[in-house]
Scaffold this motif. Sequence first.
Motif, PDB file in Angstrom:
ATOM      1  N   GLY A 184       9.002 -14.239 -13.767  1.00 30.94           N
ATOM      2  CA  GLY A 184       8.796 -12.808 -13.911  1.00 30.94           C
ATOM      3  C   GLY A 184       7.721 -12.315 -12.973  1.00 30.94           C
ATOM      4  N   VAL A 185       7.205 -11.110 -13.263  1.00 34.79           N
ATOM      5  CA  VAL A 185       6.202 -10.498 -12.395  1.00 34.79           C
ATOM      6  C   VAL A 185       5.352  -9.530 -13.212  1.00 34.79           C
ATOM      7  N   VAL A 186       4.071  -9.471 -12.874  1.00 37.56           N
ATOM      8  CA  VAL A 186       3.188  -8.421 -13.380  1.00 37.56           C
ATOM      9  C   VAL A 186       3.050  -7.429 -12.235  1.00 37.56           C
ATOM     10  N   SER A 187       3.431  -6.183 -12.498  1.00 33.73           N
ATOM     11  CA  SER A 187       3.452  -5.155 -11.466  1.00 33.73           C
ATOM     12  C   SER A 187       2.449  -4.058 -11.790  1.00 33.73           C
ATOM     13  N   HIS A 188       1.555  -3.811 -10.841  1.00 33.63           N
ATOM     14  CA  HIS A 188       0.537  -2.760 -10.968  1.00 33.63           C
ATOM     15  C   HIS A 188       0.967  -1.598 -10.088  1.00 33.63           C
ATOM     16  N   GLU A 189       1.097  -0.424 -10.695  1.00 31.12           N
ATOM     17  CA  GLU A 189       1.591   0.751  -9.988  1.00 31.12           C
ATOM     18  C   GLU A 189       0.491   1.799  -9.853  1.00 31.12           C
ATOM     19  N   GLN A 190       0.473   2.432  -8.698  1.00 36.47           N
ATOM     20  CA  GLN A 190      -0.406   3.586  -8.492  1.00 36.47           C
ATOM     21  C   GLN A 190       0.470   4.783  -8.171  1.00 36.47           C
ATOM     22  N   ILE A 240       5.719   6.540  -7.872  1.00 35.27           N
ATOM     23  CA  ILE A 240       4.941   5.359  -7.480  1.00 35.27           C
ATOM     24  C   ILE A 240       4.706   5.372  -5.973  1.00 35.27           C
ATOM     25  N   ARG A 241       3.456   5.210  -5.566  1.00 33.50           N
ATOM     26  CA  ARG A 241       3.086   5.170  -4.146  1.00 33.50           C
ATOM     27  C   ARG A 241       2.725   3.755  -3.706  1.00 33.50           C
ATOM     28  N   THR A 278       0.830  -1.206   0.000  1.00 34.59           N
ATOM     29  CA  THR A 278       0.000   0.000   0.000  1.00 34.59           C
ATOM     30  C   THR A 278       0.862   1.253   0.000  1.00 34.59           C
ATOM     31  N   ASP A 279       1.939   1.245   0.788  1.00 30.81           N
ATOM     32  CA  ASP A 279       2.921   2.326   0.766  1.00 30.81           C
ATOM     33  C   ASP A 279       4.251   1.705   0.363  1.00 30.81           C
ATOM     34  N   GLU A 283      -1.792   9.158  -4.891  1.00 28.12           N
ATOM     35  CA  GLU A 283      -2.265   8.634  -3.605  1.00 28.12           C
ATOM     36  C   GLU A 283      -2.129   7.118  -3.543  1.00 28.12           C
ATOM     37  N   ASN A 284      -2.015   6.586  -2.327  1.00 27.86           N
ATOM     38  CA  ASN A 284      -1.997   5.143  -2.137  1.00 27.86           C
ATOM     39  C   ASN A 284      -3.362   4.607  -2.532  1.00 27.86           C
ATOM     40  N   HIS A 285      -3.378   3.576  -3.361  1.00 29.17           N
ATOM     41  CA  HIS A 285      -4.653   3.127  -3.898  1.00 29.17           C
ATOM     42  C   HIS A 285      -4.812   1.626  -3.953  1.00 29.17           C
TER      43      HIS A 285
END
Length: 142
Positions: A129-135, A113-114, A92-93, A138-140
């Motif tokens: 590997g990895v699938v990375s979702h970035e926000q 990136i938060r 989250t953070d 604000e923390n989301h």
Amino acid sequence: TQRDALAFLASQKELHDGKLKVAACCITETSAATLLASRVNLWLYTTDRLQIRCIDNYDFWGRTHTEGDLINAADSPSYFKALENERIIAATDALTDPRTRELESICLSRKGIRSLLDAPIKIGGQVIGVVSHEQVGENHLE
């Protein structure tokens, strides 16, 4: 919505034809739209497993694709250990999470990136590997 996204991905010919770049773009675009993530990246380990390389970075708001960033395992041992041992990494953070904070100087601060929601990709029990979702902002992602 997530079930519909999975059904859509399962129906995409590109995912079954071995066209990696086209498949990566389809996965990142669908994931970003489904989770409303600022960016989604698909990373794969290099042959020597000392790095992961971004094969697709999709910016949801800009609707653009880039590739080529590298993250060295030696610079982020906690993150790479988490990739190997955890089903998901929900930070989250991302700046304070012990699994991801090593990424601050590598990419988090530079890209704003938060939060991160990362899912390791496994084949035959081995993380490839990895699938990375970035926000950003604000923390989301939780």
